[in-house]
Design an enzyme around this catalytic site. Structure first.
Site, PDB file in Angstrom:
ATOM      1  N   HIS A 283       0.843  -1.204   0.000  1.00 50.79           N
ATOM      2  CA  HIS A 283       0.000   0.000   0.000  1.00 50.79           C
ATOM      3  C   HIS A 283       0.878   1.255   0.000  1.00 50.79           C
ATOM      4  O   HIS A 283       0.656   2.187  -0.794  1.00 50.79           O
ATOM      5  CB  HIS A 283      -0.909  -0.032   1.229  1.00 50.79           C
ATOM      6  CG  HIS A 283      -1.724   1.210   1.431  1.00 50.79           C
ATOM      7  ND1 HIS A 283      -3.043   1.312   1.074  1.00 50.79           N
ATOM      8  CD2 HIS A 283      -1.392   2.418   1.978  1.00 50.79           C
ATOM      9  CE1 HIS A 283      -3.493   2.517   1.384  1.00 50.79           C
ATOM     10  NE2 HIS A 283      -2.513   3.201   1.941  1.00 50.79           N
ATOM     11  N   GLU A 284       1.869   1.289   0.871  1.00 53.60           N
ATOM     12  CA  GLU A 284       2.743   2.459   0.960  1.00 53.60           C
ATOM     13  C   GLU A 284       3.641   2.581  -0.267  1.00 53.60           C
ATOM     14  O   GLU A 284       3.919   3.691  -0.734  1.00 53.60           O
ATOM     15  CB  GLU A 284       3.579   2.399   2.242  1.00 53.60           C
ATOM     16  CG  GLU A 284       2.771   2.304   3.534  1.00 53.60           C
ATOM     17  CD  GLU A 284       1.739   3.408   3.684  1.00 53.60           C
ATOM     18  OE1 GLU A 284       1.914   4.483   3.066  1.00 53.60           O
ATOM     19  OE2 GLU A 284       0.748   3.196   4.406  1.00 53.60           O
TER      20      GLU A 284
ATOM     21  N   HIS B  78       1.750   4.298  -2.962  1.00 48.85           N
ATOM     22  CA  HIS B  78       1.765   5.752  -2.802  1.00 48.85           C
ATOM     23  C   HIS B  78       3.019   6.346  -3.442  1.00 48.85           C
ATOM     24  O   HIS B  78       2.955   7.387  -4.105  1.00 48.85           O
ATOM     25  CB  HIS B  78       1.745   6.122  -1.313  1.00 48.85           C
ATOM     26  CG  HIS B  78       0.394   6.028  -0.682  1.00 48.85           C
ATOM     27  ND1 HIS B  78      -0.747   6.496  -1.280  1.00 48.85           N
ATOM     28  CD2 HIS B  78      -0.001   5.529   0.528  1.00 48.85           C
ATOM     29  CE1 HIS B  78      -1.784   6.291  -0.487  1.00 48.85           C
ATOM     30  NE2 HIS B  78      -1.361   5.693   0.617  1.00 48.85           N
TER      31      HIS B  78
ATOM     32  N   GLU C  32      -6.128   6.949  -0.954  1.00 50.54           N
ATOM     33  CA  GLU C  32      -6.186   5.727  -0.157  1.00 50.54           C
ATOM     34  C   GLU C  32      -6.855   4.596  -0.932  1.00 50.54           C
ATOM     35  O   GLU C  32      -6.404   3.446  -0.894  1.00 50.54           O
ATOM     36  CB  GLU C  32      -6.923   5.989   1.159  1.00 50.54           C
ATOM     37  CG  GLU C  32      -6.200   6.924   2.114  1.00 50.54           C
ATOM     38  CD  GLU C  32      -4.796   6.445   2.448  1.00 50.54           C
ATOM     39  OE1 GLU C  32      -4.587   5.222   2.572  1.00 50.54           O
ATOM     40  OE2 GLU C  32      -3.902   7.296   2.575  1.00 50.54           O
TER      41      GLU C  32
END
Length: 322
Positions: A165-166, A169, A245
């Site tokens: 997930h990070e 980003h 998100e």
């Protein structure tokens, strides 16, 4: 939410970053003109009507705007290039050495190798709660930060989902986009706070110096204008934060081929996301889930217009259907 390709998302975020860089000086110019107009209207006795008021406003604006833009530019440059140390201090993070936790380094390295990404720096927050965030503006400053609690309480598959997930980003360049928006909002916040405190101090000393009345009026006008700018810039920042998100969740599911692991991780995170060191709202929106008490109440009123994060239940439901 429909997921789009990596190149498309990168291009969109690069475009949005460019638009922000263009719109922000325009917003500053509009608000500066509004301040000049209000100041002339309330402080100058005009015997020649609206035309003369506008002429005086235009002249004041022309004289003032170079200093405003120059000050904002200096602030932006300083904040842009010192954001990593500022964020680290605001979250209580420190570097995580490989010898401290080889497991984390192995998970990050494996994901980066599978995506052809450069290995980011890894930081840790010594807090037993569960949370994580990505930061940085380029390959030299990209960093993934994990709390002690999230490292200890998630299994490898769940932690891999959070790291993915990070990394999404970072890969999608939305970390840079969000930091730019944070810097912009911070300028208006700083101006509003300076004006508010100055008004308070000036009103406190008013009894000793009646000449302060004019200064108080100027400061009140400045505070109102800065508050207007802060309001609109904050709305834009929140909208960016919420959408990113969803996109990062989808990117992580695609990267790991295991959306249910991230869904499970989000459930555990939602039970205890509070990071004690985090007090600033602008920094809080970097996290995978809001790290403060607003994580439970941010969606109340105006359909979550002022929420930094989308409902975690909705994110989990989307992942389970991915």
């Amino acid at each position: 939410m429909q997921y789009v390709g990596i190149q498309t998302q990168q291009s969109r975020n690069n475009l949005r970053s460019g638009i922000l860089l263009i719109l922000f000086p325009c917003l500053v110019a509009v608000l500066t003109y509004l301040f000049c107009y209000l100041l002339i209207t309330f402080t100058v006795e005009d015997d020649y009507g609206q035309y003369n008021t506008l002429a005086m406003t235009n002249q004041m604006f022309i004289n003032l705007i170079p200093y405003i833009i120059g000050g904002v530019l200096v602030w932006f440059i300083i904040a842009y290039f010192t954001n990593s140390s500022i964020i680290k201090a605001a979250t209580g993070a420190r570097p995580l050495e490989r010898k401290e936790n080889k497991r984390i380094y192995n998970l990050v390295e494996n994901l980066c190798m599978s995506q052809g990404m450069k290995m980011p720096k890894i930081n840790i927050i010594d807090d037993d709660s569960l949370n994580a965030y990505a930061s940085g503006i380029n390959e030299q400053t990209y960093t993934i930060t994990l709390s002690k609690g999230i490292i200890e309480k998630l299994n490898d598959e769940e932690l891999e989902g959070v790291i993915a997930h990070e990394l999404t980003h970072i890969r999608n360049h939305d970390v840079r986009l969000l930091i730019i928006s944070i810097v912009f909002v911070g300028i208006f916040s700083m101006l509003a706070q300076i004006a508010l405190r100055s008004v308070y101090y000036s009103s406190w000393t008013r009894s000793r110096n009646d000449k302060n009345n004019g200064a108080i009026l100027i400061l009140v006008l400045a505070m109102i204008v800065a508050a207007i700018g802060y309001f609109f810039a904050t709305l834009m920042r929140f909208a960016i934060s919420r959408k990113r998100e969803y996109m990062a969740d989808a990117g992580a599911a695609e990267m790991t081929k295991n959306p249910l692991a991230l869904a499970s991780a989000l459930r555990k995170i939602s039970a205890d996301p509070d990071i004690e060191a985090v007090e600033r709202e602008d920094v809080a929106q970097l996290f995978i889930q809001h790290p403060g008490k607003q994580a439970k109440s941010a969606l109340s009123g105006l359909s979550g217009l002022f929420a930094t994060h989308p409902p975690i239940e909705k994110r989990i439901a989307i992942l389970e259907q991915f």
